[in-house]
Design a protein around this motif. Structure first.
Motif, mmCIF file in Angstrom:
data_model
loop_
_atom_site.group_PDB
_atom_site.id
_atom_site.type_symbol
_atom_site.label_atom_id
_atom_site.label_comp_id
_atom_site.label_asym_id
_atom_site.label_seq_id
_atom_site.Cartn_x
_atom_site.Cartn_y
_atom_site.Cartn_z
ATOM 1 N N GLU A 12 0.638 -1.053 -0.155
ATOM 2 C CA GLU A 12 -0.189 0.123 -0.002
ATOM 3 C C GLU A 12 0.741 1.386 -0.203
ATOM 4 O OE1 GLU A 12 -0.284 -2.293 2.712
ATOM 5 O OE2 GLU A 12 -2.101 -3.188 1.878
ATOM 6 N N ALA A 13 1.919 1.095 0.764
ATOM 7 C CA ALA A 13 2.917 2.429 0.914
ATOM 8 C C ALA A 13 3.604 2.618 -0.546
ATOM 9 C CB ALA A 13 3.781 2.345 1.920
ATOM 10 N N GLN B 209 2.195 1.793 -3.565
ATOM 11 C CA GLN B 209 1.255 2.372 -4.429
ATOM 12 C C GLN B 209 1.294 3.801 -4.078
ATOM 13 O OE1 GLN B 209 -0.021 0.605 -6.897
ATOM 14 N NE2 GLN B 209 -0.590 2.680 -7.711
ATOM 15 N N ARG B 210 1.135 4.076 -2.866
ATOM 16 C CA ARG B 210 0.964 5.617 -2.430
ATOM 17 C C ARG B 210 2.039 6.335 -2.991
ATOM 18 N NH1 ARG B 210 -0.575 4.185 2.362
ATOM 19 N NH2 ARG B 210 1.501 4.520 3.348
ATOM 20 N N MET B 211 3.290 5.760 -2.885
ATOM 21 C CA MET B 211 4.264 6.628 -3.352
ATOM 22 C C MET B 211 4.299 6.868 -4.901
ATOM 23 S SD MET B 211 8.235 5.929 -2.014
ATOM 24 C CE MET B 211 8.856 4.869 -3.086
ATOM 25 N N ASP C 35 1.919 6.793 -6.784
ATOM 26 C CA ASP C 35 0.529 7.743 -7.246
ATOM 27 C C ASP C 35 1.261 9.081 -7.024
ATOM 28 O OD1 ASP C 35 -0.864 5.757 -7.730
ATOM 29 O OD2 ASP C 35 -1.868 5.702 -5.996
ATOM 30 N N TRP C 36 1.859 9.291 -5.841
ATOM 31 C CA TRP C 36 2.544 10.692 -5.582
ATOM 32 C C TRP C 36 3.702 11.384 -6.593
ATOM 33 C CZ3 TRP C 36 3.749 10.147 0.157
ATOM 34 C CH2 TRP C 36 2.497 9.960 0.776
#
Length: 89
Positions: free
Chosen positions: A79-80, A82-84, A86-87
């Motif tokens: 999850e982390a 994927q967030r990174m 996306d950012w």
């Protein structure tokens, strides 16, 4: 100009690094290319729990191993990661 090569093991490890880890490795590789490390055979980042082991001979640098702390492996934090991603896009 210094030529940089990876061992098969180091190449595989590089492919699975997280963003902060890859940044450390990339900076280290830049230093290796311009020969800022003198006679050293390894680079260490205690905060990230990383080591780069390499061999130098004339104008060739071979990255033999990239050693990382298992707690920072990309697969452990999907999850982390994927967030990174996306950012950054």
């Amino acid at each position: 100009m210094i030529e940089l090569r990876f061992s098969p093991q180091a190449k595989k490890k590089y492919a699975i690094l997280t963003g902060a880890q890859r940044t450390f490795i990339d900076h280290g590789l830049d230093h290796l290319k311009i020969d800022k490390l003198g006679i050293s055979r390894e680079m260490v980042n205690e905060e990230l729990g990383m080591r780069i082991l390499f061999t130098k001979k004339d104008n060739l640098v071979v990255v033999d191993k990239i050693i990382t702390d298992a707690a920072h492996d990309r697969a452990a934090y999907p999850e982390a990661q994927q967030r990174m991603m996306d950012w950054n896009n």
